[in-house]
Scaffold this motif. Sequence first.
Motif, PDB file in Angstrom:
ATOM      1  N   ILE A 229       0.832  -1.206   0.000  1.00  0.00           N
ATOM      2  CA  ILE A 229       0.000   0.000   0.000  1.00  0.00           C
ATOM      3  C   ILE A 229       0.863   1.251   0.000  1.00  0.00           C
ATOM      4  O   ILE A 229       0.619   2.205  -0.761  1.00  0.00           O
ATOM      5  CB  ILE A 229      -0.953  -0.014   1.213  1.00  0.00           C
ATOM      6  N   ILE A 230       1.888   1.277   0.832  1.00  0.00           N
ATOM      7  CA  ILE A 230       2.764   2.450   0.890  1.00  0.00           C
ATOM      8  C   ILE A 230       3.488   2.653  -0.433  1.00  0.00           C
ATOM      9  O   ILE A 230       3.610   3.785  -0.929  1.00  0.00           O
ATOM     10  CB  ILE A 230       3.754   2.316   2.061  1.00  0.00           C
ATOM     11  N   LYS A 232       2.474   1.708  -3.418  1.00  0.00           N
ATOM     12  CA  LYS A 232       1.512   2.173  -4.416  1.00  0.00           C
ATOM     13  C   LYS A 232       1.118   3.631  -4.181  1.00  0.00           C
ATOM     14  O   LYS A 232       0.984   4.418  -5.130  1.00  0.00           O
ATOM     15  CB  LYS A 232       0.259   1.291  -4.375  1.00  0.00           C
ATOM     16  N   ALA A 233       0.930   4.002  -2.931  1.00  0.00           N
ATOM     17  CA  ALA A 233       0.427   5.340  -2.609  1.00  0.00           C
ATOM     18  C   ALA A 233       1.492   6.417  -2.759  1.00  0.00           C
ATOM     19  O   ALA A 233       1.190   7.549  -3.144  1.00  0.00           O
ATOM     20  CB  ALA A 233      -0.133   5.355  -1.188  1.00  0.00           C
ATOM     21  N   THR A 234       2.740   6.085  -2.442  1.00  0.00           N
ATOM     22  CA  THR A 234       3.796   7.092  -2.437  1.00  0.00           C
ATOM     23  C   THR A 234       4.700   7.030  -3.662  1.00  0.00           C
ATOM     24  O   THR A 234       5.445   7.972  -3.932  1.00  0.00           O
ATOM     25  CB  THR A 234       4.683   6.938  -1.189  1.00  0.00           C
ATOM     26  N   GLY A 235       4.647   5.903  -4.389  1.00  0.00           N
ATOM     27  CA  GLY A 235       5.545   5.725  -5.512  1.00  0.00           C
ATOM     28  C   GLY A 235       6.931   5.289  -5.108  1.00  0.00           C
ATOM     29  O   GLY A 235       7.833   5.218  -5.947  1.00  0.00           O
ATOM     30  N   GLN A 236       7.127   4.999  -3.820  1.00  0.00           N
ATOM     31  CA  GLN A 236       8.425   4.554  -3.308  1.00  0.00           C
ATOM     32  C   GLN A 236       8.236   3.326  -2.433  1.00  0.00           C
ATOM     33  O   GLN A 236       7.247   3.230  -1.701  1.00  0.00           O
ATOM     34  CB  GLN A 236       9.086   5.647  -2.461  1.00  0.00           C
ATOM     35  N   PRO A 237       9.184   2.381  -2.466  1.00  0.00           N
ATOM     36  CA  PRO A 237       9.128   1.293  -1.482  1.00  0.00           C
ATOM     37  C   PRO A 237       9.181   1.873  -0.065  1.00  0.00           C
ATOM     38  O   PRO A 237       9.732   2.965   0.145  1.00  0.00           O
ATOM     39  CB  PRO A 237      10.379   0.469  -1.794  1.00  0.00           C
ATOM     40  N   LEU A 238       8.640   1.155   0.885  1.00  0.00           N
ATOM     41  CA  LEU A 238       8.574   1.634   2.259  1.00  0.00           C
ATOM     42  C   LEU A 238       9.939   2.057   2.782  1.00  0.00           C
ATOM     43  O   LEU A 238      10.068   3.096   3.444  1.00  0.00           O
ATOM     44  CB  LEU A 238       7.974   0.542   3.152  1.00  0.00           C
ATOM     45  N   ASP A 239      10.992   1.267   2.511  1.00  0.00           N
ATOM     46  CA  ASP A 239      12.305   1.610   3.056  1.00  0.00           C
ATOM     47  C   ASP A 239      12.818   2.934   2.506  1.00  0.00           C
ATOM     48  O   ASP A 239      13.439   3.717   3.232  1.00  0.00           O
ATOM     49  CB  ASP A 239      13.315   0.486   2.794  1.00  0.00           C
ATOM     50  N   VAL A 240      12.527   3.233   1.232  1.00  0.00           N
ATOM     51  CA  VAL A 240      12.965   4.497   0.639  1.00  0.00           C
ATOM     52  C   VAL A 240      12.129   5.651   1.176  1.00  0.00           C
ATOM     53  O   VAL A 240      12.651   6.719   1.517  1.00  0.00           O
ATOM     54  CB  VAL A 240      12.873   4.428  -0.900  1.00  0.00           C
TER      55      VAL A 240
END
Length: 336
Positions: A229-230, A232-240
Amino acid sequence: MRRRTFISLLGGAALAPLATRPVNADTLEGCGLPAAREDGWPAVTADDASVDRSALCTMADRLAGDNDPHIHGVVVARGGKLAFERYFPGADEIPGRIFGHRIADVAFDSDTLHAMKSVSKSIASLAVGIAIDRGLIPGVDEPLFNFFPELADLRTPEKDALRLSHVLTMSLGLRWIEATAATGDFDNDEARMNMAQDSCRYVLGLPSTAPPGREFFYNTGALTLLSTIIRKATGQPLDVFARDNLFAPLGITTVDWARVKGDTDAGGGLRLRPRDMARIGQLVLAGGQWNGRQIVPKAWIEASTALQITATDGMSYGYLWWLGRTRLNGRELQWV
């Protein structure tokens, strides 16, 4: 899969029972005094009367004498300053030489990355709060399948009631067998999820066992959904996204967050230095601020650390934060 483990650190509440052996005053000078570093952490001085260095040193000596391989470091902050820091050798899960992870004996120090295991989940919660504040995620009441239109074939009347809040409170109401044994046990849904071609399809394809939101059931699969979800929503993997919007503003520059099939392992793949984990605690205590800068919205800190659902073992759960109570000297202390 290796079982996700939790450790509750109760600040000063843990000190009184441990301060049972006398400490020679000659050994106190500099005992556990945090090293001065240019990392944004102010440190107390050796003569700061607000810190009971005798109790802290006795605690650390007792831990060292117990030779517990699972206690690797103690970092204490008080009043926004580092008050105590000490490390011990022990076993930890570290990245494998080729792939995966292995257990190795480590001589821990202030620069050693430590496997945070399921504490990773709470860090993911902070990232969610930032994304919601920036309008990248609509909010906790957003229907879950709005994030996964490609999985519309899995929708049922029961699953249509799923919301992001049910991911954050582990109350999806889906059948789930969590990994409970050491690496090599594949008879659980966590292992099957990681071996599936589409991990999110695997999780959302599980049968419903209860209406969403009715009961807490520990489910690392929920964090696989959240990581996707993160992204998709932010355009970045969670770690980035966390690196740019949480870790960097906190001054955390040494971090490792593993990925599984390209997505960040939000369920347990984070590795941080204990000094930097203390920053996370200080951030939450300060309502999302670090050195006067608002990094995580105060409203999210309050909501995510408030009781959202009754959990297990006498504890409650917020949005990926455990909540509990401890009695000390006749009074009750609430902790997160």
